[in-house]
Design a protein around this motif. Structure first.
Motif, mmCIF file in Angstrom:
data_model
loop_
_atom_site.group_PDB
_atom_site.id
_atom_site.type_symbol
_atom_site.label_atom_id
_atom_site.label_comp_id
_atom_site.label_asym_id
_atom_site.label_seq_id
_atom_site.Cartn_x
_atom_site.Cartn_y
_atom_site.Cartn_z
ATOM 1 N N PRO A 184 19.607 59.729 48.851
ATOM 2 C CA PRO A 184 20.009 59.861 50.279
ATOM 3 C C PRO A 184 18.795 59.464 51.208
ATOM 4 N N SER A 185 19.038 59.300 52.536
ATOM 5 C CA SER A 185 18.011 59.049 53.502
ATOM 6 C C SER A 185 17.917 60.142 54.617
ATOM 7 N N ILE A 186 16.710 60.299 55.312
ATOM 8 C CA ILE A 186 16.747 60.952 56.710
ATOM 9 C C ILE A 186 16.768 60.014 57.888
ATOM 10 N N VAL A 187 17.490 60.395 58.944
ATOM 11 C CA VAL A 187 17.615 59.726 60.113
ATOM 12 C C VAL A 187 17.674 60.620 61.265
ATOM 13 N N PHE A 188 16.636 60.283 62.199
ATOM 14 C CA PHE A 188 16.443 60.879 63.320
ATOM 15 C C PHE A 188 15.543 60.246 64.473
ATOM 16 N N THR A 193 8.306 59.206 69.975
ATOM 17 C CA THR A 193 8.476 57.781 70.240
ATOM 18 C C THR A 193 9.627 57.629 70.996
ATOM 19 N N GLY A 194 10.720 58.538 70.597
ATOM 20 C CA GLY A 194 12.218 58.426 71.059
ATOM 21 C C GLY A 194 12.924 57.519 70.167
ATOM 22 N N LYS A 195 12.236 56.631 69.226
ATOM 23 C CA LYS A 195 13.007 55.598 68.821
ATOM 24 C C LYS A 195 13.570 56.148 67.229
ATOM 25 N N MET A 196 14.912 55.563 67.061
ATOM 26 C CA MET A 196 15.399 56.051 65.636
ATOM 27 C C MET A 196 14.448 55.487 64.330
ATOM 28 N N THR A 197 14.332 56.368 63.607
ATOM 29 C CA THR A 197 13.452 56.388 62.341
ATOM 30 C C THR A 197 14.356 56.827 61.293
ATOM 31 N N SER A 198 14.336 56.075 60.084
ATOM 32 C CA SER A 198 14.854 56.234 58.784
ATOM 33 C C SER A 198 13.750 56.182 57.603
ATOM 34 N N ASN A 230 18.999 63.977 60.675
ATOM 35 C CA ASN A 230 20.310 64.263 59.810
ATOM 36 C C ASN A 230 20.043 63.769 58.307
ATOM 37 N N LEU A 231 20.219 64.461 57.278
ATOM 38 C CA LEU A 231 20.111 64.269 56.024
ATOM 39 C C LEU A 231 21.311 63.323 55.289
ATOM 40 N N GLU A 232 21.133 62.300 55.400
ATOM 41 C CA GLU A 232 22.362 61.392 55.419
ATOM 42 C C GLU A 232 22.641 61.057 53.766
ATOM 43 N N ILE A 233 23.653 61.670 53.322
ATOM 44 C CA ILE A 233 24.049 61.381 52.029
ATOM 45 C C ILE A 233 24.978 59.949 51.750
#
Length: 453
Positions: A184-188, A193-198, A230-233
């Motif tokens: 899985p990954s995490i996305v937030f 910074t306000g930027k999307m991070t994975s 978000n814990l993205e499965i």
């Protein structure tokens, strides 16, 4: 001075000042030396020829080569709209966060008269708070590394002093973490910074997880709060929660240095809790199900076989059988936020069951613990509900300050399990066992609840 480069074709570059209104008399007040381009861990120093400079911007003729200088061990990130308070010995200095890395950060502070920066002892630790839209993102003790010398506004570079923080009691984080395949990954959206991070997840549990990233590009640090993660499965299956980074572990290999971030769940909606708990219970035991859909006829047949519905009880239920089935459909098919059920099932056959119901505002009731055959399934569902309670009882969304359950005194297993716990604890403030009575109240079919009242 900061400037934004415009699209460039050939060897001529035009830049606009970051501030729309440039300084007065800029042609005579400033002398051009070079310009710098930030490239993560490096900065490019360009010795260009200035063509013209105005209040709106500046133009250059570019050389064929420039110099690249490595800035440090880790990358710095620019911040957006992050307010800062620096506190020392009762004095509070407001400011803004300019940039940060995983090791230190830079702030611009303001001294409001009669304050002066002489009030800050740079040899003593300070307490720093980051906020975004009135929400605290970070708070912790820091050390001042260096500062400029202006009187009204001054830049400070500070270092975090804690490599880990203590959040709640340690026993909450002793539950096992699982390594899932696919990973899985995490996305937030990064709170600073306000930027999307994975990031990739190395371990996942119900109350914490471990994420990994390269050390020189790392974006987290102990104490940082992530309001929505978000814990993205899979792309279509994710779990949303609020988290906080509590510790780091750095690993070196032949390839590159990495950092493992231990992150704890601060809050999670009850429906998200069910999704995550259901996944991890299946990983731990393929026969364990949390709030899965159940065929009502199969479930009622199980209750008969397990003795949960005995003849006297069925006689009282039978006139209202359809209403009972409607209620069970709401609880087991629609799966509302106020109900939980845990089932041990093998090849479609239910072997063990236990349920929870949010009975009062902050109290959940455990009920309908039943099993057929050996006690293995009955113990398995008790372990399931125990893990769920231990993992989520500390979250505000759970509203789980108290637990209650009921059983008949002549039922040997719950008397030994629940009653045995009460006797072993021997603390009425922690757990008490009290006798109650019940009676069957028979409503006539034509009597409405209003008539009864």
């Amino acid at each position: 001075m900061r400037a934004y480069p415009q699209p460039c074709v050939g060897n001529t570059l035009h830049c606009l000042w970051a501030k729309k209104t440039g300084p007065a008399n800029i042609q005579t007040s400033y002398r051009f030396q070079n310009f710098l381009i930030d490239r993560d861990l490096r900065v490019l120093v360009v010795q260009a020829e200035m063509l013209k400079i105005t209040a709106e911007g500046i133009s250059f003729t570019l050389p064929e080569h420039c110099e690249a200088i490595r800035l440090g061990k880790v990358r710095r990130y620019a911040c957006q709209e992050i307010s800062v308070e620096l506190i020392q010995n009762g004095m509070v200095f407001p400011g803004v966060l300019q940039d940060f890395s995983t090791m230190w950060f830079r702030v611009l502070l303001t001294a409001e008269p009669p304050q002066t920066f002489q009030w800050i002892n740079s040899d003593s630790p300070v307490y720093v708070i980051f906020t975004h839209k009135s929400e605290v993102i970070y708070s912790g003790e820091c050390t001042i590394i260096r500062q400029t010398q202006e009187k009204r506004e001054r830049t400070f570079v500070l270092e975090y002093t804690r490599s880990q923080i203590q959040r709640s009691k340690p026993d909450r984080f002793k539950n096992a973490g699982y390594v899932l395949t696919p990973q899985p990954s995490i996305v937030f959206n990064h709170p600073l910074t306000g930027k999307m991070t994975s990031m990739e997840l190395e371990e996942l549990s119900s109350s914490w997880f471990a994420a990994v990233e390269y050390h020189d590009n790392s974006t987290l640090f102990p104490g940082l709060v992530i309001p929505e993660l978000n814990l993205e499965i899979t792309p279509d299956f994710s779990v949303k929660c609020k988290t906080q980074v509590i510790s780091e572990a750095i690993y070196e290999s032949d390839e590159k240095k990495t950092v493992n971030w231990r992150t704890v769940v601060l809050d999670m909606d009850v429906r998200e809790q069910v999704k995550l708990s259901s996944l991890l219970e299946r990983v731990a035991d393929r026969k364990s199900y949390v709030c899965g859909k159940v065929d009502l006829d199969t479930l009622l047949s199980f209750f008969f076989s397990a003795g949960s519905v005995y003849p006297d009880k069925y006689v009282s239920m039978q006139p209202h059988k359809e209403r009972f089935k409607e209620t069970y459909e709401k609880l087991y098919i629609e799966s509302p936020a106020i109900a939980r059920h845990f089932i041990h099932q093998d090849k479609g056959i239910i072997q063990g069951h236990v349920s929870m119901l949010r009975f009062y505002e902050n109290t959940w009731m455990i009920h309908h613990h039943a099993a057929v055959g050996s006690n293995t399934a009955g113990i398995a569902v008790l372990k399931q509900i125990g893990r769920y309670i231990n993992d989520y009882r500390c979250l505000y969304s759970s509203h789980m300050d108290f637990l209650i359950c009921y059983f008949r005194p002549d039922n040997r297993f719950p008397k030994r399990a629940f009653g045995g716990f009460t006797r072993a604890l021997d603390d009425l403030k922690g757990c008490s066992m009290d006798p109650f009575a019940y009676l069957n109240f028979h409503f006539k079919s034509h009597v409405s609840p209003q008539d009864v009242n």
